[in-house]
Design a protein around this motif. Structure first.
Motif, PDB file in Angstrom:
ATOM      1  N   UNK A 175       0.812  -1.221   0.000  1.00  0.00           N
ATOM      2  CA  UNK A 175       0.000   0.000   0.000  1.00  0.00           C
ATOM      3  C   UNK A 175       0.846   1.273   0.000  1.00  0.00           C
ATOM      4  N   UNK A 176       2.131   1.110  -0.085  1.00  0.00           N
ATOM      5  CA  UNK A 176       3.003   2.284  -0.086  1.00  0.00           C
ATOM      6  C   UNK A 176       2.660   3.258  -1.200  1.00  0.00           C
ATOM      7  N   UNK A 177       2.225   2.724  -2.365  1.00  0.00           N
ATOM      8  CA  UNK A 177       1.958   3.606  -3.505  1.00  0.00           C
ATOM      9  C   UNK A 177       0.756   4.511  -3.293  1.00  0.00           C
ATOM     10  N   UNK A 178      -0.066   4.241  -2.273  1.00  0.00           N
ATOM     11  CA  UNK A 178      -1.208   5.128  -2.013  1.00  0.00           C
ATOM     12  C   UNK A 178      -0.746   6.507  -1.558  1.00  0.00           C
ATOM     13  N   UNK A 179       0.470   6.594  -1.060  1.00  0.00           N
ATOM     14  CA  UNK A 179       1.029   7.902  -0.700  1.00  0.00           C
ATOM     15  C   UNK A 179       1.242   8.766  -1.944  1.00  0.00           C
ATOM     16  N   UNK A 180       1.532   8.123  -3.065  1.00  0.00           N
ATOM     17  CA  UNK A 180       1.876   8.860  -4.283  1.00  0.00           C
ATOM     18  C   UNK A 180       0.658   9.465  -4.970  1.00  0.00           C
ATOM     19  N   UNK A 181      -0.513   8.897  -4.724  1.00  0.00           N
ATOM     20  CA  UNK A 181      -1.709   9.357  -5.437  1.00  0.00           C
ATOM     21  C   UNK A 181      -2.555  10.337  -4.623  1.00  0.00           C
ATOM     22  N   UNK A 182      -2.170  10.582  -3.372  1.00  0.00           N
ATOM     23  CA  UNK A 182      -2.927  11.503  -2.524  1.00  0.00           C
ATOM     24  C   UNK A 182      -2.273  12.887  -2.522  1.00  0.00           C
ATOM     25  N   UNK A 183      -3.060  13.949  -2.568  1.00  0.00           N
ATOM     26  CA  UNK A 183      -2.470  15.287  -2.539  1.00  0.00           C
ATOM     27  C   UNK A 183      -1.773  15.612  -1.220  1.00  0.00           C
ATOM     28  N   UNK A 184      -2.239  14.975  -0.129  1.00  0.00           N
ATOM     29  CA  UNK A 184      -1.632  15.214   1.185  1.00  0.00           C
ATOM     30  C   UNK A 184      -1.503  13.882   1.927  1.00  0.00           C
ATOM     31  N   UNK A 185      -0.469  13.767   2.723  1.00  0.00           N
ATOM     32  CA  UNK A 185      -0.318  12.606   3.593  1.00  0.00           C
ATOM     33  C   UNK A 185       0.123  13.071   4.978  1.00  0.00           C
ATOM     34  N   UNK A 186      -0.459  12.438   5.984  1.00  0.00           N
ATOM     35  CA  UNK A 186      -0.166  12.784   7.376  1.00  0.00           C
ATOM     36  C   UNK A 186       0.392  11.555   8.072  1.00  0.00           C
ATOM     37  N   UNK A 187       1.607  11.661   8.577  1.00  0.00           N
ATOM     38  CA  UNK A 187       2.253  10.573   9.305  1.00  0.00           C
ATOM     39  C   UNK A 187       2.076  10.828  10.805  1.00  0.00           C
ATOM     40  N   UNK A 188       1.422   9.889  11.504  1.00  0.00           N
ATOM     41  CA  UNK A 188       1.229   9.987  12.952  1.00  0.00           C
ATOM     42  C   UNK A 188       1.981   8.828  13.583  1.00  0.00           C
ATOM     43  N   UNK A 189       2.950   9.143  14.446  1.00  0.00           N
ATOM     44  CA  UNK A 189       3.829   8.080  14.936  1.00  0.00           C
ATOM     45  C   UNK A 189       4.528   8.518  16.220  1.00  0.00           C
ATOM     46  N   UNK A 190       5.204   7.534  16.839  1.00  0.00           N
ATOM     47  CA  UNK A 190       5.974   7.830  18.044  1.00  0.00           C
ATOM     48  C   UNK A 190       7.386   7.257  17.976  1.00  0.00           C
ATOM     49  N   UNK A 191       7.801   6.771  16.815  1.00  0.00           N
ATOM     50  CA  UNK A 191       9.139   6.204  16.680  1.00  0.00           C
ATOM     51  C   UNK A 191      10.186   7.303  16.504  1.00  0.00           C
ATOM     52  N   UNK A 192      11.222   7.266  17.322  1.00  0.00           N
ATOM     53  CA  UNK A 192      12.303   8.244  17.224  1.00  0.00           C
ATOM     54  C   UNK A 192      12.962   8.190  15.853  1.00  0.00           C
ATOM     55  N   UNK A 193      13.012   6.993  15.262  1.00  0.00           N
ATOM     56  CA  UNK A 193      13.690   6.810  13.980  1.00  0.00           C
ATOM     57  C   UNK A 193      12.796   7.099  12.782  1.00  0.00           C
ATOM     58  N   UNK A 194      11.599   7.653  12.998  1.00  0.00           N
ATOM     59  CA  UNK A 194      10.688   7.930  11.889  1.00  0.00           C
ATOM     60  C   UNK A 194      11.366   8.804  10.837  1.00  0.00           C
ATOM     61  N   UNK A 195      11.200   8.432   9.569  1.00  0.00           N
ATOM     62  CA  UNK A 195      11.875   9.149   8.477  1.00  0.00           C
ATOM     63  C   UNK A 195      11.086  10.340   7.956  1.00  0.00           C
TER      64      UNK A 195
END
Length: 315
Positions: free
Chosen positions: A94-114
């Motif tokens: 499902x990674x490619x769904x990021x490419x087709x959306x005008x906006x993406x919001x990453x919600x996370x708590x990992x220190x290593x988040x990219x």
């Protein structure tokens, strides 16, 4: 938080993506957010790239009607939100769904988040993404009722090891969630203390491979074990993931590792540390990431090679 709220309020069609082989923090957070959006009138899908179905231990989470098979996840969402994903690769197919959306919001708590979204809400101080969601709901004016509390509590109890670690704020949130009337004991038992009989048979094989390297980690010790595909063929990913919590109890080892075979010469690796080693840095050096005391990565090669690679980074 206010920027995230503005994005969510403006979106009429939202896809919420959890990481592959979902645990209770990613799926609980995803379902809680999906329910909140649905109640506000948005068209919502919640999905994960693999496996094909919700793990048995999480079927009782509210909001399951929102879960959509990966192949049916829309490509025309106004907003794609990822929950508890440190990298885009954790979305699998499902990674490619990021490419087709005008906006993406990453919600996370990992220190290593990219920080792979167009917008990123990352709180490394939070013990679980469920905590980030609870704070977001407060900013958003979302009432955390029993359904949302059930989802959030599932993420909180699993990512804190049944509250064996965490800040005072973690316990304050747990008290607040329990006050909605949810049955914390039942939720915890279903998620952490219920396994099929085959799990015991797997453990007997896996624990027989356990090895203690007292000289590793500058003499603080490394314990590791292997889960081969033949050991876990009839079990779900949650059963396989639980092995690390048994191996990590070894008193003589500061670091624990479980190598899980996913294909010939391909392994996913779970790392845990007790007090003094930052395994997120170890995992990052080996191509993965995570938290200070809990992290993971993917390794390739035979057993001698993958152990040597880990040993080399640990010292």
């Amino acid at each position: 938080m206010k920027g995230a709220v503005a994005l969510l309020d403006a979106a009429a069609i939202v896809t919420v993506l959890c990481h592959v082989n979902p645990d209770a923090d990613t799926l609980g957070s995803g379902l809680a957010l999906g329910l909140a959006l649905e109640r506000r009138g948005a068209a919502v899908q919640v999905a994960f790239g693999a496996p094909a179905h919700i793990p048995d231990s999480m079927r009782s989470l509210p909001g399951g009607h929102l879960v959509t098979p990966a192949a049916q996840v829309r490509r025309d969402a106004d907003l794609v939100v990822t929950v508890d994903c440190g990298t885009a690769g954790r979305l699998g197919v499902l990674r490619d769904r990021l490419d087709t959306a005008p906006c993406s919001l990453v919600i996370d708590h990992h220190l290593s988040n990219t920080r792979f979204g167009t917008h990123n809400l990352i709180d490394p101080e939070s013990e679980a993404t469920a905590m980030v969601l609870a704070n977001l709901f407060d900013t958003w004016g979302v009432d955390i009722d029993a359904e949302l509390a059930h989802c959030l509590y599932a993420g909180l109890v699993t990512d804190t090891g049944s509250f064996r670690w965490g800040r005072p704020e973690t316990h304050v949130l747990a008290e607040r969630l329990l006050a909605t009337g949810i049955d914390g004991t039942s939720i915890t038992r279903t998620l952490l203390d219920t396994h099929p009989f085959g799990w015991l048979l797997m453990l007997s094989s896996v624990l027989a491979t356990a090895t203690l390297d007292r000289e590793a980690v500058q003499g603080r010790g490394l314990v590791y074990a292997f889960v081969r595909r033949a050991d876990s063929a009839d079990l779900g990913p949650e059963e396989v993931e639980s092995v690390i919590d048994i191996v990590r109890t070894t008193a003589e080892a500061e670091v624990a590792a479980v190598f899980k075979e996913v294909a010939p010469q391909e392994w996913t690796v779970s790392l845990r540390a007790k007090t003094s080693v930052d395994v997120s840095a170890v995992a990052t050096a080996l191509g993965g990431g995570g938290h200070r005391f809990a992290a993971g990565y993917t390794a390739h090669g035979d057993t001698d090679r993958i152990v040597a690679a880990l040993r080399g980074v640990l010292g």
